[in-house]
Motif scaffolding. Structure first.
Motif, PDB file in Angstrom:
ATOM      1  N   LEU A  49      74.852  18.278 -12.557  1.00 14.73           N
ATOM      2  CA  LEU A  49      73.858  17.557 -11.763  1.00 14.73           C
ATOM      3  C   LEU A  49      74.128  16.067 -11.801  1.00 14.73           C
ATOM      4  O   LEU A  49      74.579  15.526 -12.816  1.00 14.73           O
ATOM      5  CB  LEU A  49      72.449  17.819 -12.312  1.00 14.73           C
ATOM      6  CG  LEU A  49      72.018  19.275 -12.489  1.00 14.73           C
ATOM      7  CD1 LEU A  49      70.654  19.321 -13.148  1.00 14.73           C
ATOM      8  CD2 LEU A  49      72.008  20.008 -11.161  1.00 14.73           C
ATOM      9  N   GLN A  50      73.861  15.401 -10.678  1.00 12.32           N
ATOM     10  CA  GLN A  50      73.774  13.948 -10.621  1.00 12.32           C
ATOM     11  C   GLN A  50      72.405  13.605 -10.043  1.00 12.32           C
ATOM     12  O   GLN A  50      71.926  14.275  -9.128  1.00 12.32           O
ATOM     13  CB  GLN A  50      74.881  13.349  -9.757  1.00 12.32           C
ATOM     14  CG  GLN A  50      76.282  13.570 -10.305  1.00 12.32           C
ATOM     15  CD  GLN A  50      77.351  12.951  -9.420  1.00 12.32           C
ATOM     16  OE1 GLN A  50      77.484  11.733  -9.352  1.00 12.32           O
ATOM     17  NE2 GLN A  50      78.123  13.800  -8.750  1.00 12.32           N
ATOM     18  N   ARG A  51      71.808  12.556 -10.594  1.00 16.01           N
ATOM     19  CA  ARG A  51      70.502  12.143 -10.079  1.00 16.01           C
ATOM     20  C   ARG A  51      70.353  10.639 -10.217  1.00 16.01           C
ATOM     21  O   ARG A  51      71.042   9.990 -11.030  1.00 16.01           O
ATOM     22  CB  ARG A  51      69.362  12.864 -10.790  1.00 16.01           C
ATOM     23  CG  ARG A  51      69.222  12.578 -12.270  1.00 16.01           C
ATOM     24  CD  ARG A  51      67.965  13.250 -12.849  1.00 16.01           C
ATOM     25  NE  ARG A  51      67.893  14.676 -12.573  1.00 16.01           N
ATOM     26  CZ  ARG A  51      67.570  15.598 -13.479  1.00 16.01           C
ATOM     27  NH1 ARG A  51      67.284  15.249 -14.728  1.00 16.01           N
ATOM     28  NH2 ARG A  51      67.508  16.859 -13.142  1.00 16.01           N
TER      29      ARG A  51
ATOM     30  N   GLU B 272      65.888  19.270 -10.635  1.00 18.17           N
ATOM     31  CA  GLU B 272      64.709  18.556 -10.132  1.00 18.17           C
ATOM     32  C   GLU B 272      64.919  18.121  -8.686  1.00 18.17           C
ATOM     33  O   GLU B 272      66.060  18.039  -8.211  1.00 18.17           O
ATOM     34  CB  GLU B 272      64.440  17.316 -11.005  1.00 18.17           C
ATOM     35  CG  GLU B 272      64.196  17.607 -12.481  1.00 18.17           C
ATOM     36  CD  GLU B 272      62.846  18.272 -12.735  1.00 18.17           C
ATOM     37  OE1 GLU B 272      62.063  18.420 -11.765  1.00 18.17           O
ATOM     38  OE2 GLU B 272      62.574  18.642 -13.895  1.00 18.17           O
TER      39      GLU B 272
ATOM     40  N   GLY C  56      65.656  15.885  -5.575  1.00 22.97           N
ATOM     41  CA  GLY C  56      66.529  14.726  -5.459  1.00 22.97           C
ATOM     42  C   GLY C  56      67.862  14.872  -6.168  1.00 22.97           C
ATOM     43  O   GLY C  56      68.717  13.978  -6.078  1.00 22.97           O
ATOM     44  N   ASP C  57      68.099  15.997  -6.845  1.00 19.80           N
ATOM     45  CA  ASP C  57      69.356  16.190  -7.571  1.00 19.80           C
ATOM     46  C   ASP C  57      70.497  16.543  -6.617  1.00 19.80           C
ATOM     47  O   ASP C  57      70.308  17.268  -5.628  1.00 19.80           O
ATOM     48  CB  ASP C  57      69.227  17.317  -8.603  1.00 19.80           C
ATOM     49  CG  ASP C  57      68.528  16.884  -9.874  1.00 19.80           C
ATOM     50  OD1 ASP C  57      68.273  15.677 -10.027  1.00 19.80           O
ATOM     51  OD2 ASP C  57      68.238  17.758 -10.720  1.00 19.80           O
TER      52      ASP C  57
ATOM     53  N   TYR D  75      72.069  19.760  -2.285  1.00 17.76           N
ATOM     54  CA  TYR D  75      71.092  18.685  -2.504  1.00 17.76           C
ATOM     55  C   TYR D  75      69.696  19.303  -2.537  1.00 17.76           C
ATOM     56  O   TYR D  75      69.338  20.106  -1.657  1.00 17.76           O
ATOM     57  CB  TYR D  75      71.167  17.627  -1.406  1.00 17.76           C
ATOM     58  CG  TYR D  75      70.102  16.559  -1.547  1.00 17.76           C
ATOM     59  CD1 TYR D  75      70.195  15.586  -2.539  1.00 17.76           C
ATOM     60  CD2 TYR D  75      68.984  16.553  -0.713  1.00 17.76           C
ATOM     61  CE1 TYR D  75      69.202  14.623  -2.697  1.00 17.76           C
ATOM     62  CE2 TYR D  75      67.998  15.594  -0.852  1.00 17.76           C
ATOM     63  CZ  TYR D  75      68.106  14.631  -1.852  1.00 17.76           C
ATOM     64  OH  TYR D  75      67.114  13.689  -2.008  1.00 17.76           O
TER      65      TYR D  75
ATOM     66  N   ARG E 219      63.591  16.433  -1.700  1.00 20.69           N
ATOM     67  CA  ARG E 219      62.315  15.915  -2.187  1.00 20.69           C
ATOM     68  C   ARG E 219      61.215  16.303  -1.189  1.00 20.69           C
ATOM     69  O   ARG E 219      61.503  16.602  -0.022  1.00 20.69           O
ATOM     70  CB  ARG E 219      62.382  14.394  -2.322  1.00 20.69           C
ATOM     71  CG  ARG E 219      63.408  13.886  -3.344  1.00 20.69           C
ATOM     72  CD  ARG E 219      63.405  12.363  -3.374  1.00 20.69           C
ATOM     73  NE  ARG E 219      64.410  11.829  -4.261  1.00 20.69           N
ATOM     74  CZ  ARG E 219      64.244  11.640  -5.577  1.00 20.69           C
ATOM     75  NH1 ARG E 219      63.057  11.952  -6.128  1.00 20.69           N
ATOM     76  NH2 ARG E 219      65.201  11.136  -6.314  1.00 20.69           N
TER      77      ARG E 219
ATOM     78  N   TRP F  74      69.977   5.267  -3.985  1.00 19.13           N
ATOM     79  CA  TRP F  74      69.929   5.399  -5.441  1.00 19.13           C
ATOM     80  C   TRP F  74      70.156   4.040  -6.112  1.00 19.13           C
ATOM     81  O   TRP F  74      70.674   3.954  -7.209  1.00 19.13           O
ATOM     82  CB  TRP F  74      70.978   6.400  -5.920  1.00 19.13           C
ATOM     83  CG  TRP F  74      70.642   7.838  -5.600  1.00 19.13           C
ATOM     84  CD1 TRP F  74      69.722   8.301  -4.727  1.00 19.13           C
ATOM     85  CD2 TRP F  74      71.263   8.992  -6.189  1.00 19.13           C
ATOM     86  NE1 TRP F  74      69.704   9.665  -4.703  1.00 19.13           N
ATOM     87  CE2 TRP F  74      70.648  10.134  -5.593  1.00 19.13           C
ATOM     88  CE3 TRP F  74      72.272   9.189  -7.122  1.00 19.13           C
ATOM     89  CZ2 TRP F  74      71.005  11.438  -5.933  1.00 19.13           C
ATOM     90  CZ3 TRP F  74      72.629  10.482  -7.461  1.00 19.13           C
ATOM     91  CH2 TRP F  74      72.004  11.602  -6.869  1.00 19.13           C
TER      92      TRP F  74
END
Length: 440
Positions: free
Chosen positions: A245-247, A270, A272-273, A295, A298, A404
């Motif tokens: 994951l990147q967030r 979560e 937005g990840d 993706y 949200r 971001w």
């Protein structure tokens, strides 16, 4: 009563996976065609007129494993395969205690009374070599490619002893072994289209509410689901799937100062990840290697932020530049240098680490960079690119995402491609947009 047996000719280009019995039919048919249509040209190109491939049970030469009948899950005792190139084609013979599929038997274990089976076997090999009178004898030894270095120290010593004066003719069969492993039949390429399509379908399912409950499911849960799904479908994974994951707001720097994701591998997914996976499937004696990105929407979003969309487009552009440089006759290092120069000219920041894929996931043949060797790969990078090969087009780009806060996102992509006389074709289809995962 047992179910009736389906005797129709299996078509792996349409249906993957096939039942095990059908897979065996396909693999044995491919082996016959490869021995007839592929091997003679490879032996001529390598300048080898006798190729000896041998190994003992549970210590198979990687090449030997690709030549055994599909119902053989390993060599049996010592298995010796001999390939003699003549004007009539290639004679494929076996010096083995047990019959080896379509190979001509060149030894009767009880043919020499008063000798041990081992002595008789080596004598039969020597007799075949005497009759063939080869100019060169290729054996699988290579300082560069592990796939082509399957002759063990013990077997090499026994072979030299058995060959007697012929031992002076021994040469490395590296080029021949690599050619055998990297060259794909048209039907094998078509089957790999189907295999990649299946991988993409499994990833699509993994990135769906059927698997992911946002706020509960972890990246590790998804990785294990993919592996279990493969098993349930009757295919194997050649490595443990990974999901990362990147967030926004979660970033560290690696030892080179390059920003990398810092979300733990077992973190809960979560909204937005950015979800990224690396997956390899194995069936029909062939492998795939695939990375795809999803993706998590949200609340109120209908798509990924524009900055992530731009990162995906940059990754696709890096793919275009790499495939444009992937020209037959170039070395892997030359492809790498050309693609990286083109990327730099366009302001793309990224790495290229593509590799052949087929019989092995990280296959024999030229390496086009490694993640930690972006200036060339000693040895493997000097091998030439050839047609009728399949690649994992693997690379990444690093792009700042305004949404971001300018944070760098690493967009990793990996896609199967085939290089034929028609050029490069994507196996199934490459990813150009995110797989969207709803939050609720």
């Amino acid at each position: 009563m047992p179910a009736p047996v389906d005797r129709t000719l299996p078509d792996p280009t349409r249906t993957v996976p096939l039942p095990l019995r059908a897979q065996a039919d396909v693999r044995d048919r491919w082996l016959t065609q490869r021995l007839l249509d592929v091997l003679p040209g490879l032996m001529d190109r390598a300048g080898i007129d006798l190729w000896i491939v041998l190994g003992r049970e549970y210590n198979e030469d990687p090449v030997l494993a690709t030549m055994l009948p599909a119902t053989w899950l390993s060599a049996r005792r010592r298995t010796v395969l001999l390939f003699h190139r003549s004007d009539d084609g290639v004679t494929a013979a076996a010096v083995s205690r047990y019959p080896v599929g379509q190979f001509l038997p060149a030894w009767e274990p009880d043919e020499t009374p008063g000798t041990t089976a081992e002595q008789s076997q080596w004598a039969a090999l020597r007799r075949f070599v005497d009759q063939a009178a080869p100019r060169t004898i290729g054996v699988d030894s290579s300082p560069v490619f592990a796939h082509a270095d399957g002759l063990s120290h013990t077997e090499h010593g026994l072979l030299v002893q058995a060959l007697g004066p012929h031992a002076d003719k021994l040469v490395s069969a590296e080029q021949l072994a690599v050619g055998w492993l990297e060259t794909r039949l048209p039907e094998e390429i078509a089957a790999m289209h189907a295999m990649n399509r299946l991988v993409h379908q499994v990833i699509d399912e993994a990135y769906s509410p059927a698997v992911i409950t946002v706020g509960e499911t972890t990246a590790l849960d998804v990785a294990w689901w993919i592996r279990q799904r493969f098993a349930d479908l009757g295919v194997d994974g050649w490595f443990q799937p990974t999901v990362d994951l990147q967030r926004a707001g979660s970033l560290l720097a690696d030892e080179r100062g390059t920003p990398v994701p810092s979300v733990p591998f077992d973190a809960v997914i979560e909204p937005g990840d950015l979800v990224h996976c690396d997956v390899g499937l194995s069936t029909l004696g062939l492998m795939t290697d695939t990375q795809r990105n999803g993706y998590v929407l949200r609340p109120g979003e209908t798509g990924a932020p524009a900055g992530l969309v731009a990162a995906m487009a940059a990754g696709n552009r890096m793919q275009d530049l790499t495939t444009a440089a992937l020209q037959p006759g170039c070395t892997g290092d030359e492809v790498l240098a050309a693609a990286r120069a083109a990327a730099a000219a366009e302001g793309l920041d990224g790495d290229i680490y593509s590799h052949p894929v087929g019989v092995h996931g990280h296959g024999a043949g030229p390496a086009i960079g490694m993640w930690d060797q972006q200036d060339g790969v000693p040895g493997a990078g000097s091998a030439p690119v050839r047609t009728d090969t399949v690649w994992a087009l693997e690379l990444c780009v690093r792009v700042p995402v305004p949404e971001w806060g300018g944070q760098l996102v690493r967009m990793g992509l990996e896609q199967g491609i085939a290089l034929t006389g028609r050029g490069v074709e994507y196996l199934d289809q490459r990813q150009t947009g995110f797989i969207l995962i709803p939050s609720s």
